[in-house]
Motif scaffolding. Structure first.
Motif, PDB file in Angstrom:
ATOM      1  N   LEU A  60      12.057  -1.639   5.212  1.00 24.96           N
ATOM      2  CA  LEU A  60      11.316  -0.447   4.803  1.00 24.96           C
ATOM      3  C   LEU A  60      11.550  -0.201   3.324  1.00 24.96           C
ATOM      4  N   ARG A 119       5.245  10.241   5.698  1.00 26.95           N
ATOM      5  CA  ARG A 119       5.672  11.219   4.696  1.00 26.95           C
ATOM      6  C   ARG A 119       6.797  12.029   5.312  1.00 26.95           C
ATOM      7  N   THR A 164       0.834  -1.198   0.000  1.00 25.80           N
ATOM      8  CA  THR A 164       0.000   0.000   0.000  1.00 25.80           C
ATOM      9  C   THR A 164       0.870   1.250   0.000  1.00 25.80           C
ATOM     10  N   ALA A 165       0.537   2.175  -0.882  1.00 20.27           N
ATOM     11  CA  ALA A 165       1.276   3.435  -0.986  1.00 20.27           C
ATOM     12  C   ALA A 165       0.282   4.587  -0.993  1.00 20.27           C
ATOM     13  N   ALA A 166       0.789   5.764  -0.732  1.00 17.84           N
ATOM     14  CA  ALA A 166      -0.066   6.947  -0.628  1.00 17.84           C
ATOM     15  C   ALA A 166      -0.527   7.462  -1.978  1.00 17.84           C
ATOM     16  N   THR A 203       7.568   3.476   3.970  1.00 18.16           N
ATOM     17  CA  THR A 203       6.556   2.573   4.489  1.00 18.16           C
ATOM     18  C   THR A 203       7.173   1.223   4.806  1.00 18.16           C
ATOM     19  N   ARG A 222      -2.620  -2.463   7.822  1.00 21.94           N
ATOM     20  CA  ARG A 222      -1.961  -1.596   6.838  1.00 21.94           C
ATOM     21  C   ARG A 222      -0.619  -1.125   7.377  1.00 21.94           C
ATOM     22  N   PRO A 223       0.464  -1.275   6.581  1.00 19.19           N
ATOM     23  CA  PRO A 223       1.765  -0.814   7.056  1.00 19.19           C
ATOM     24  C   PRO A 223       1.762   0.690   7.310  1.00 19.19           C
ATOM     25  N   ALA A 224       2.457   1.097   8.336  1.00 19.65           N
ATOM     26  CA  ALA A 224       2.558   2.526   8.621  1.00 19.65           C
ATOM     27  C   ALA A 224       3.302   3.218   7.493  1.00 19.65           C
ATOM     28  N   ASP A 225       2.746   4.334   7.025  1.00 22.78           N
ATOM     29  CA  ASP A 225       3.350   5.088   5.925  1.00 22.78           C
ATOM     30  C   ASP A 225       3.676   6.470   6.447  1.00 22.78           C
ATOM     31  N   HIS A 284       8.093   9.397   0.774  1.00 20.71           N
ATOM     32  CA  HIS A 284       7.438   8.585   1.787  1.00 20.71           C
ATOM     33  C   HIS A 284       8.316   7.392   2.141  1.00 20.71           C
TER      34      HIS A 284
END
Length: 725
Positions: free
Chosen positions: A154, A182, A138-140, A166, A177-180, A164
């Motif tokens: 990471l 910025r 998952t990405a922003a 993650t 959800r993995p912590a993302d 970013h």
């Protein structure tokens, strides 16, 4: 019945040649299926690389070689999709990298090559090399240039100009959800973090914009502000409803992007890197090794290059090395770097040789020209270079053993090494060769799946004239001595690129194809080209055309003495980019020698080209305007007396189509007939298969008509042949 009369024995019957132009376009210049972009794990056990599925398959796949066995790790979706979602920044990155494929076209791995990350259609993917299927992360937003941390836990990436970081866990997998995080967000629409600017990527070779610390706790990140850079608008005349693409392009003499560097900690800490940015606005290289972060900075006039060490705690810098040159300091790929003990590895120029220096001492002998530093292992240094410009070999320097050549066979070689494993990759006599070498083990080949060309290059390797100009002369395979041949010069003739080599890559295939159509084709590398020392490279300072053109003329006359079958009364020239500039300049300034020209994407007015590339050789246009005037082809338009075909991609963001359009307008105003072939949607590198395959026949037909050889020269491809479009 009258007996038939056999054809005269003196007239050869050329063999029929299959459709080379179609193969040339289908295979993307025979690049498909060739293994590339190698990574060796720190322990030397694993080798990663990219290769498409075959010689006509453009979809890239990620492969692993371990214990002598090859494994497929990742590829594009089964439906071949994913390209439509590419973010604009990724399309720009691919253009700068001259990327012609699809699918997995780039990747990055952790230090042990246990985890690799890549992007597909803007989506972030990862794969473990110890087994398991690739998984989405998952990405922003749509990602560009994802890179795992050295430990592999990471991954950093850029989306919408923000950097970013993650965790590398599958999207929707166990643990949620993995912590993302910025780390840096752009402060305005003209600011990006973690990406390269146009001139850094196009003219300096710096394609990346961030670097992990070895412990994975921080990153060195480039911030790029293009608000001062002039706008260009690229439109598609074939699609007038499409909005224009806005490009920030710093033309010679105008403002560059403002590039700064910042140390960003995963804990949120941020420290700017400090140096005299007024005096040194270019950042051609940067990195972070076991001894800390570092960077190279260059002055606007490019006569001063400094290597700086960065204090990761404060961002302050200290001078490690300084190089000055009255013309310009050449940027050498792979420098600066450091050995395990911290010795700085750069190069130094004397008039005849570019030499490798380690800890301030020149360690390579005179005459061995260093072209690129490929890396360090312990205290040894791997580099590419050679004594003969038509060949590039891989060398290793070590404190106790001096310089040892590792590559074999006449051609062009490169390498990647780590942990006692060396991957040697080269093109030798028209064949791609990749072998993995590990101490105490037999070399393991990595197969190329490229198509075998239907044309076999068979040049004579020559040294012509008083300057011993390296040249390759291609004759038709069916040529019989005594038969006069029209001549086609097929050079590049500028900086950074050599064509008259023993590698016999795709340019040699094209030259041989033209030869099979009935030409004697001559390829010459003249002054300004690499591999013959700094004085040879810098002889063109202030004048890009006079010496380059004279070398082509001298090579032609010397080749005609070597081979009397060359008809110097029928001479044409073709080229692309700088070669296109050289071709157009040839018929404009030397119509006594050249009788026709094809000029593809020619930079006709160098004030329109970018700052770093042009100011290197011509200076700042406000300070040395005479150099730009001397090299402009526009004032020469009234002198045209020979057939000239201009070709240009209308989406070219490197050499703008304005170069060709302005020359065409000047020719029209002077009443000089010429032809223009616009290529809608094409960039500087023409990659669309149906366009690429027709460009060669289009040029051939024009040259045959211009020289009056369309009927006189046998057409190996049949009566209609590829000479008509």
């Amino acid at each position: 019945m009258q007996p038939s009369t056999p054809p005269p024995a003196a007239v050869p019957v050329p063999p029929r040649i299959p459709d080379f132009p179609r193969q040339f376009g289908r295979t993307r210049r025979f690049s498909l299926g060739v293994p590339r972009q190698f990574t060796v794990s720190a322990d030397g056990r694993r080798v990663l690389y990219l290769r498409t599925g075959g010689g006509a398959d453009p979809a890239g796949r990620l492969w692993l070689l371990e214990d002598g066995t090859e494994h497929l790790l990742a590829g594009p979706p089964a439906d071949g999709g994913g390209e439509a979602g590419l973010p604009a920044a990724e399309r720009v990155r691919r253009e700068r990298a001259r990327e012609t494929g699809s699918g997995v076209v780039a990747y990055a791995a952790d230090a042990q090559a246990r985890t690799a990350a890549y992007a597909l259609g803007g989506a972030l993917w990862a794969v473990r090399t110890d087994g398991g299927a690739p998984f989405p992360v998952t990405a922003a937003g749509p990602v560009v240039d994802p890179r795992p941390s050295p430990c592999g836990r990471l991954v950093a990436y850029v989306t919408a100009g923000a950097l970013h970081v993650t965790g590398l866990r599958a999207a929707g997998g166990a643990g949620g959800r993995p912590a993302d995080g910025r780390l840096a967000a752009p402060e305005g629409p003209e600011v990006t973090y973690g990406l390269s600017d146009h001139v850094s990527a196009e003219s300096m070779g710096r394609l990346r914009g961030y670097w992990w610390a070895p412990d994975g706790g921080a990153l060195l990140v480039a911030r790029t502000d293009t608000s001062r850079v002039a706008r260009r608008h690229l439109t598609d005349p074939a699609d007038p409803a499409a909005p224009p693409r806005v490009l920030r392009y710093p033309a010679a003499g105008t403002a560059n992007a403002e590039v700064t560097l910042h140390l960003l900690g995963l804990d949120g800490g941020r420290r700017p890197v400090r140096w005299d940015r007024e005096a040194f606005e270019y950042v051609p290289a940067a990195g972070w090794d076991a001894h800390g972060p570092f960077l190279a900075v260059q002055s606007r006039d490019q006569r001063l290059l400094r290597t700086l060490a960065v204090d990761p705690a404060t961002g302050e810098t200290r001078l490690l090395h300084e190089q000055r040159d009255p013309d310009w300091v050449e940027l050498i790929p792979g420098t600066p770097c450091r050995t395990a003990g911290g010795a700085l590895v750069v190069t130094a120029d004397d008039p005849g040789t570019r030499r490798l220096t380690v800890d301030g001492t020149a360690v390579t002998p005179p005459g061995l020209q260093v072209r690129e530093v490929l890396g360090t292992h312990g205290e040894s240094v791997l580099f590419a270079g050679g004594e003969e410009p038509s060949e590039t070999h891989v060398w290793r320097w070590s404190p106790g053993g001096g310089c040892t050549r590792l590559s074999e066979g006449p051609g062009v070689h490169t390498a990647v090494a780590a942990g006692g494993t060396t991957v040697l990759a080269g093109r030798v006599a028209g064949e791609d060769r990749v072998t993995v070498h590990r101490a105490g083990a037999r070399p393991v080949p990595v197969a190329s799946h490229a198509e075998r060309p239907v044309v076999t290059p068979r040049p004579a390797f020559l040294r012509l004239g008083a300057r011993e100009l390296r040249s390759n002369l291609f004759l038709p395979s069916w040529h019989a001595p005594g038969r006069r041949l029209p001549v086609l010069l097929d050079p590049y003739g500028g900086q950074q690129l050599l064509l008259a080599t023993r590698a016999l890559g795709w340019p040699a295939l094209v030259s041989q194809w033209f030869a099979e159509q009935g030409f004697a084709v001559l390829v010459t590398d003249g002054r300004g080209s690499p591999g013959r020392g700094p004085a040879w490279e810098k002889a063109i300072r202030g004048d890009l055309l006079t010496y380059a053109l004279q070398d082509q003329v001298d090579a032609l006359h010397a080749a005609a003495e070597h081979c009397p079958d060359l008809d110097t009364g029928r001479v044409a020239i073709r080229g692309w980019s700088f070669g296109g500039f050289l071709a157009a300049g040839a018929v404009l300034r030397r119509p006594d020698v050249f009788h026709a020209a094809v000029a593809g994407a020619p930079p006709t007015d160098h004030r329109l080209y970018d700052t770093h590339w042009k100011e290197r050789t011509l200076g700042h246009p406000d300070e040395e305007p005479e150099n730009y005037d001397r090299c402009s082809l526009l004032p020469d338009a009234p002198r045209l007396r020979r057939p000239l075909l201009l070709i240009h991609g209308l989406a070219d963001d490197n050499v703008a189509a304005a170069h060709t359009l302005r020359l065409s307008a000047a020719l029209l105003a002077a009443g000089r007939p010429h032809r223009v072939l616009p290529l809608p949607g094409a960039g500087h590198l023409v990659t669309r298969e149906n366009v690429a395959e027709r460009l060669l026949p289009a040029q051939l037909g024009f040259l045959q008509d211009a020289l009056g050889t369309a009927e006189a020269v046998p057409r190996p491809d049949g009566p209609a042949g590829p000479g008509h479009v």
